[in-house]
Design a protein around this motif. Structure first.
Motif, mmCIF file in Angstrom:
data_model
loop_
_atom_site.group_PDB
_atom_site.id
_atom_site.type_symbol
_atom_site.label_atom_id
_atom_site.label_comp_id
_atom_site.label_asym_id
_atom_site.label_seq_id
_atom_site.Cartn_x
_atom_site.Cartn_y
_atom_site.Cartn_z
ATOM 1 N N LEU A 1 45.692 47.566 30.277
ATOM 2 C CA LEU A 1 46.089 48.772 30.659
ATOM 3 C C LEU A 1 46.002 49.307 29.129
ATOM 4 O O LEU A 1 45.780 50.513 28.698
ATOM 5 C CB LEU A 1 47.535 48.861 30.949
ATOM 6 N N GLU A 2 46.093 48.567 27.934
ATOM 7 C CA GLU A 2 46.068 48.666 26.725
ATOM 8 C C GLU A 2 44.508 49.222 26.230
ATOM 9 O O GLU A 2 44.598 50.162 25.239
ATOM 10 C CB GLU A 2 46.546 47.582 25.651
ATOM 11 N N GLY A 3 43.714 48.836 26.768
ATOM 12 C CA GLY A 3 42.375 49.280 26.515
ATOM 13 C C GLY A 3 41.184 48.924 27.551
ATOM 14 O O GLY A 3 41.489 47.981 28.318
ATOM 15 N N PRO A 4 40.232 49.631 27.760
ATOM 16 C CA PRO A 4 39.392 49.432 28.679
ATOM 17 C C PRO A 4 38.576 48.152 28.565
ATOM 18 O O PRO A 4 38.091 47.759 27.355
ATOM 19 C CB PRO A 4 38.489 50.561 28.905
ATOM 20 N N TYR A 5 38.517 47.328 29.649
ATOM 21 C CA TYR A 5 37.864 46.165 29.485
ATOM 22 C C TYR A 5 36.333 46.294 29.355
ATOM 23 O O TYR A 5 35.640 47.249 30.124
ATOM 24 C CB TYR A 5 38.133 45.503 30.950
ATOM 25 N N GLU A 6 35.658 45.917 28.409
ATOM 26 C CA GLU A 6 34.292 45.954 28.193
ATOM 27 C C GLU A 6 33.768 47.480 28.164
ATOM 28 O O GLU A 6 32.617 47.611 28.655
ATOM 29 C CB GLU A 6 33.480 45.005 28.991
ATOM 30 N N GLY A 7 34.540 48.393 28.002
ATOM 31 C CA GLY A 7 34.138 49.778 28.047
ATOM 32 C C GLY A 7 33.988 50.278 29.149
ATOM 33 O O GLY A 7 33.510 51.659 29.510
ATOM 34 N N TYR A 8 34.667 49.807 30.262
ATOM 35 C CA TYR A 8 34.564 50.478 31.486
ATOM 36 C C TYR A 8 35.547 51.606 31.586
ATOM 37 O O TYR A 8 36.543 51.573 31.218
ATOM 38 C CB TYR A 8 35.135 49.261 32.730
ATOM 39 N N PRO A 9 35.315 52.508 32.349
ATOM 40 C CA PRO A 9 36.124 53.455 32.806
ATOM 41 C C PRO A 9 37.425 53.105 33.222
ATOM 42 O O PRO A 9 37.489 52.315 34.072
ATOM 43 C CB PRO A 9 35.274 54.904 33.073
ATOM 44 N N GLY A 10 38.617 54.166 33.023
ATOM 45 C CA GLY A 10 39.772 53.696 33.655
ATOM 46 C C GLY A 10 39.616 53.476 35.121
ATOM 47 O O GLY A 10 40.377 52.763 35.663
ATOM 48 N N TRP A 11 39.088 54.552 35.851
ATOM 49 C CA TRP A 11 39.022 54.596 37.159
ATOM 50 C C TRP A 11 38.258 53.493 37.655
ATOM 51 O O TRP A 11 39.038 52.950 38.827
ATOM 52 C CB TRP A 11 38.253 56.069 37.595
ATOM 53 N N ALA A 12 37.575 52.963 37.170
ATOM 54 C CA ALA A 12 36.620 51.612 37.790
ATOM 55 C C ALA A 12 37.669 50.623 37.596
ATOM 56 O O ALA A 12 37.709 49.665 38.399
ATOM 57 C CB ALA A 12 35.477 51.421 36.793
ATOM 58 N N ILE A 13 38.341 50.369 36.446
ATOM 59 C CA ILE A 13 39.391 49.295 36.580
ATOM 60 C C ILE A 13 40.523 49.435 37.539
ATOM 61 O O ILE A 13 40.733 48.606 38.165
ATOM 62 C CB ILE A 13 39.976 49.273 34.742
ATOM 63 N N ALA A 14 40.749 50.671 37.844
ATOM 64 C CA ALA A 14 41.819 50.838 38.851
ATOM 65 C C ALA A 14 41.502 50.696 40.046
ATOM 66 O O ALA A 14 42.164 50.150 40.802
ATOM 67 C CB ALA A 14 42.256 52.256 38.750
ATOM 68 N N ILE A 15 40.134 50.912 40.575
ATOM 69 C CA ILE A 15 39.433 50.237 41.608
ATOM 70 C C ILE A 15 39.491 48.877 41.762
ATOM 71 O O ILE A 15 39.914 48.472 42.728
ATOM 72 C CB ILE A 15 38.082 50.821 42.098
ATOM 73 N N GLY A 16 38.994 47.976 40.476
ATOM 74 C CA GLY A 16 39.141 46.696 40.684
ATOM 75 C C GLY A 16 40.517 46.284 40.976
ATOM 76 O O GLY A 16 40.603 45.221 41.646
ATOM 77 N N TRP A 17 41.434 46.650 40.379
ATOM 78 C CA TRP A 17 42.752 46.233 40.415
ATOM 79 C C TRP A 17 43.567 46.599 41.710
ATOM 80 O O TRP A 17 44.034 45.659 42.484
ATOM 81 C CB TRP A 17 43.993 46.973 39.420
ATOM 82 N N ALA A 18 42.990 47.524 42.257
ATOM 83 C CA ALA A 18 43.586 47.932 43.721
ATOM 84 C C ALA A 18 42.754 47.109 44.815
ATOM 85 O O ALA A 18 43.515 46.669 45.780
ATOM 86 C CB ALA A 18 42.992 49.424 44.107
ATOM 87 N N THR A 19 41.675 46.602 44.412
ATOM 88 C CA THR A 19 41.058 45.628 45.712
ATOM 89 C C THR A 19 41.716 44.269 45.370
ATOM 90 O O THR A 19 41.541 43.400 46.307
ATOM 91 C CB THR A 19 39.566 45.365 45.333
ATOM 92 N N VAL A 20 42.658 44.071 44.353
ATOM 93 C CA VAL A 20 43.358 42.742 44.227
ATOM 94 C C VAL A 20 44.693 43.046 44.954
ATOM 95 O O VAL A 20 45.285 42.208 45.735
ATOM 96 C CB VAL A 20 43.234 42.256 43.031
ATOM 97 N N VAL A 21 45.402 44.073 44.548
ATOM 98 C CA VAL A 21 46.750 44.402 44.820
ATOM 99 C C VAL A 21 47.066 44.586 46.239
ATOM 100 O O VAL A 21 47.998 44.332 46.860
ATOM 101 C CB VAL A 21 47.349 45.482 43.666
ATOM 102 N N ILE A 22 46.076 45.443 46.859
ATOM 103 C CA ILE A 22 46.476 45.971 48.213
ATOM 104 C C ILE A 22 46.267 44.689 49.089
ATOM 105 O O ILE A 22 47.117 44.751 49.942
ATOM 106 C CB ILE A 22 45.349 47.004 48.494
ATOM 107 N N PRO A 23 45.164 43.937 49.064
ATOM 108 C CA PRO A 23 45.429 42.824 49.904
ATOM 109 C C PRO A 23 46.511 41.925 49.796
ATOM 110 O O PRO A 23 47.116 41.234 50.693
ATOM 111 C CB PRO A 23 43.826 42.106 49.739
ATOM 112 N N LEU A 24 46.925 41.711 48.559
ATOM 113 C CA LEU A 24 47.970 40.845 48.238
ATOM 114 C C LEU A 24 48.994 41.407 48.937
ATOM 115 O O LEU A 24 50.111 40.657 49.370
ATOM 116 C CB LEU A 24 48.282 40.924 46.654
#
Length: 118
Positions: free
Chosen positions: A62-85
Motif C-alpha cells: 500500500l505504501e507504493g505501487p509494486y513495480e509501477g503497476y496502477p493501484g487498481w491492478a494491485i487491488a484486483i491481485g489482492w482480491a484474487t487472494v483475499v476473496i478465496p481465502l
C-alpha cells in the motif's frame, strides 16, 4: 502464494481434519513423540504468524505501487487472494459444523441400536 498455502494447510489440518488426530497418528508411527503444544501450534500460532506476514506485506504494498503497476491492478491481485481465502475459511467452518452434526447423528443411531439389542 506459499504463505497462503501454509495458512490453508493449517486450517485444513488443525480445524477440519483435527490436529489431535494427526498428532496421535504421528505419535503412533514415529519414534519422536509430539506433545499437546503441537495442536496449539497448528491451530493458532503458525496461522497467526503467517497471517502477520501476509498483512505486513499488504501494508508494504500500500505504501507504493509494486513495480509501477496502477493501484487498481494491485487491488484486483489482492482480491484474487483475499476473496478465496474468506470463502475457504467460511466453507471450512461450515464443513466442520456439518461433520460434527453428522457424527452426533451417527452416534445417536448407534446408541439407539445398542439399547434395542439389549
Amino acid at each position: 502464494g506459499l504463505v497462503l498455502v501454509g495458512i490453508f494447510q493449517c486450517v485444513a489440518v488443525g480445524w477440519i481434519y483435527g490436529a489431535d488426530k494427526l498428532r496421535a497418528y504421528i505419535n503412533q508411527n514415529s519414534k519422536y513423540k509430539l506433545g499437546p503444544i503441537f495442536d496449539h501450534l497448528i491451530k493458532w500460532i503458525i496461522p497467526l504468524i503467517l497471517i502477520f506476514f501476509v498483512v505486513s506485506q499488504f501494508l508494504i504494498e500500500l505504501e507504493g505501487p509494486y513495480e509501477g503497476y496502477p493501484g487498481w491492478a494491485i487491488a484486483i491481485g489482492w482480491a484474487t487472494v483475499v476473496i478465496p481465502l474468506i470463502v475457504f475459511i467460511g466453507w471450512a467452518i461450515k464443513a466442520r459444523k456439518v461433520v460434527r452434526e453428522v457424527g452426533e447423528e451417527k452416534r445417536d443411531e448407534m446408541n439407539v441400536e445398542k439399547k434395542e439389542d439389549n
